[in-house]
Design an enzyme around this catalytic site. Structure first.
Site, mmCIF file in Angstrom:
data_model
loop_
_atom_site.group_PDB
_atom_site.id
_atom_site.type_symbol
_atom_site.label_atom_id
_atom_site.label_comp_id
_atom_site.label_asym_id
_atom_site.label_seq_id
_atom_site.Cartn_x
_atom_site.Cartn_y
_atom_site.Cartn_z
ATOM 1 N N SER A 291 0.830 -1.211 0.000
ATOM 2 C CA SER A 291 0.000 0.000 0.000
ATOM 3 C C SER A 291 0.862 1.258 0.000
ATOM 4 O O SER A 291 2.011 1.261 0.426
ATOM 5 C CB SER A 291 -0.891 0.024 1.246
ATOM 6 O OG SER A 291 -1.655 -1.147 1.330
HETATM 7 N N1 SAH Z 1 -0.980 -4.780 3.903
HETATM 8 C C1 SAH Z 1 -0.167 -5.109 2.753
HETATM 9 C C2 SAH Z 1 -0.856 -4.842 1.432
HETATM 10 C C3 SAH Z 1 -1.880 -5.845 1.199
HETATM 11 S S1 SAH Z 1 -2.266 -6.263 -0.477
HETATM 12 C C4 SAH Z 1 1.163 -4.420 2.786
HETATM 13 O O1 SAH Z 1 1.429 -3.650 3.707
HETATM 14 O O2 SAH Z 1 1.975 -4.700 1.910
HETATM 15 C C5 SAH Z 1 -3.603 -7.326 -0.050
HETATM 16 C C6 SAH Z 1 -3.195 -8.691 0.388
HETATM 17 O O3 SAH Z 1 -4.350 -9.329 0.906
HETATM 18 C C7 SAH Z 1 -2.684 -9.579 -0.724
HETATM 19 O O4 SAH Z 1 -1.432 -10.083 -0.413
HETATM 20 C C8 SAH Z 1 -3.733 -10.680 -0.823
HETATM 21 O O5 SAH Z 1 -3.191 -11.945 -1.178
HETATM 22 C C9 SAH Z 1 -4.293 -10.692 0.585
HETATM 23 N N2 SAH Z 1 -5.652 -11.220 0.731
HETATM 24 C C10 SAH Z 1 -6.716 -11.039 -0.079
HETATM 25 N N3 SAH Z 1 -7.810 -11.622 0.434
HETATM 26 C C11 SAH Z 1 -7.433 -12.207 1.604
HETATM 27 C C12 SAH Z 1 -8.122 -12.961 2.597
HETATM 28 N N4 SAH Z 1 -9.432 -13.244 2.501
HETATM 29 N N5 SAH Z 1 -7.416 -13.416 3.667
HETATM 30 C C13 SAH Z 1 -6.091 -13.130 3.779
HETATM 31 N N6 SAH Z 1 -5.383 -12.415 2.872
HETATM 32 C C14 SAH Z 1 -6.051 -11.951 1.803
#
Ligand code: SAH
Length: 220
Positions: A65
Site C-alpha cells: 500500500s
Molecule cells: N498490507 C499489505 C498490502 C496488502 S495487499 C502491505 O502492507 O503490503 C492485499 C493482500 O491481501 C494480498 O497479499 C492478498 O493476497 C491478501 N488477501 C486477499 N484476500 C485475503 C483474505 N481473505 N485473507 C487473507 N489475505 C487476503
C-alpha cells in the site's frame, strides 16, 4: 545496496512532505513511519521508488500500500498506549504489519498466498520486527482461532462486505478499518461499537487489490 541507515533522510522527507503535509498528525504513527525501512518490503527492482507516496507491485499480482494509506489506516485505529494486539487481514509485503509493530503493537496478520507470507516473514526479520508479528496463512475474513480480542483490526484488501466474523473479536471501543465498495470505487471505512451500536465513518476514497473469500467481489 545502501545500508539501512542510508535511507533515513529520505524517510524523514517522506514523513514530513507526504504524510504530515497530508494531515497525518499522530506522533506515534509518524515516528513508526520514520522508523520502518520500507525499501526492505518492496521488490529489489523498485527500490528507488520505495519512499514515493505510491502503491507498488509486489509478487503474485498484489501490492504494497501507499505510505499515506498505511499511515491513515494506522492512525484511524486509535490504538491504546502500551502493547495493543492488532489483527491484519492481508499481509502482502508485511509493511503495514511492520509499521504496527514499530508502534509497539503485537500483530497477528493473515495472508491468503503462502509465497507472500514467506517473503513477508523474511522482510520482517530483516527489519528486526519479526518477534512482534505472527503470520498466519489462510482466509483472514474468517478470523484466527483462539486469537484476540483485538485492540484494532485492519483489512488491507478491498471487498463488498464487512467480514462480520471479525466484529465479535474486537475489544469494546476498538475499531475495524477497511476498504469497502466496488473494484474501481472504494471507500476507507472505520467501524466501531459506540453506546448506540455500530458506528460507521468514511475516511475517504482509496484503491486496494481484491479481498478473496465470501466478503470479496463476485467473480474474484
Ligand atoms: N498490507 C499489505 C498490502 C496488502 S495487499 C502491505 O502492507 O503490503 C492485499 C493482500 O491481501 C494480498 O497479499 C492478498 O493476497 C491478501 N488477501 C486477499 N484476500 C485475503 C483474505 N481473505 N485473507 C487473507 N489475505 C487476503
Amino acid at each position: 545496496m545502501k545500508a539501512v541507515d542510508d535511507y533515513q533522510d529520505v524517510r524523514r522527507a517522506m514523513v514530513a512532505e507526504q504524510l504530515a503535509a497530508q494531515g497525518i498528525s499522530c506522533p506515534r504513527v509518524l515516528a513508526a513511519m520514520r522508523d520502518v525501512p520500507r525499501h526492505l518490503f518492496v521488490p529489489r527492482a523498485l527500490i528507488t521508488q520505495a519512499y514515493d507516496d505510491t502503491a507498488l507491485g509486489i509478487d503474485c499480482g498484489q501490492t504494497i500500500s501507499q505510505p499515506y494509506i498505511v499511515a491513515r489506516m494506522t492512525e484511524a485505529l486509535e490504538l491504546p498506549a502500551g502493547e495493543p494486539l492488532v489483527l491484519e487481514v492481508g499481509t502482502g509485503s508485511g509493511y503495514q504489519a511492520a509499521v504496527l509493530a514499530a508502534l509497539g503493537a503485537r500483530v497477528v496478520t493473515v495472508e491468503w498466498i503462502p509465497a507472500l507470507a514467506e517473503r513477508a516473514r523474511a522482510a520482517l526479520e530483516a527489519a528486526g520486527l519479526a518477534d512482534r508479528v505472527l503470520i498466519v496463512v489462510g482466509d483472514g475474513t474468517a478470523g484466527v482461532d483462539d486469537a484476540g480480542p483485538y485492540d484494532g483490526v485492519l483489512v488491507t484488501a478491498g471487498g463488498a462486505q464487512i467480514p462480520r466474523a471479525l466484529l465479535p473479536r474486537l475489544r469494546p471501543g476498538a475499531a475495524l478499518v477497511l476498504p469497502l465498495g466496488e473494484p474501481g470505487h472504494q471507500e476507507l471505512v472505520r467501524l466501531h461499537h459506540g453506546a448506540q451500536g455500530w458506528v460507521e465513518e468514511s475516511l475517504g476514497g482509496c484503491r486496494f487489490v481484491p479481498l478473496r473469500g465470501p466478503c470479496g467481489w463476485e467473480g474474484e
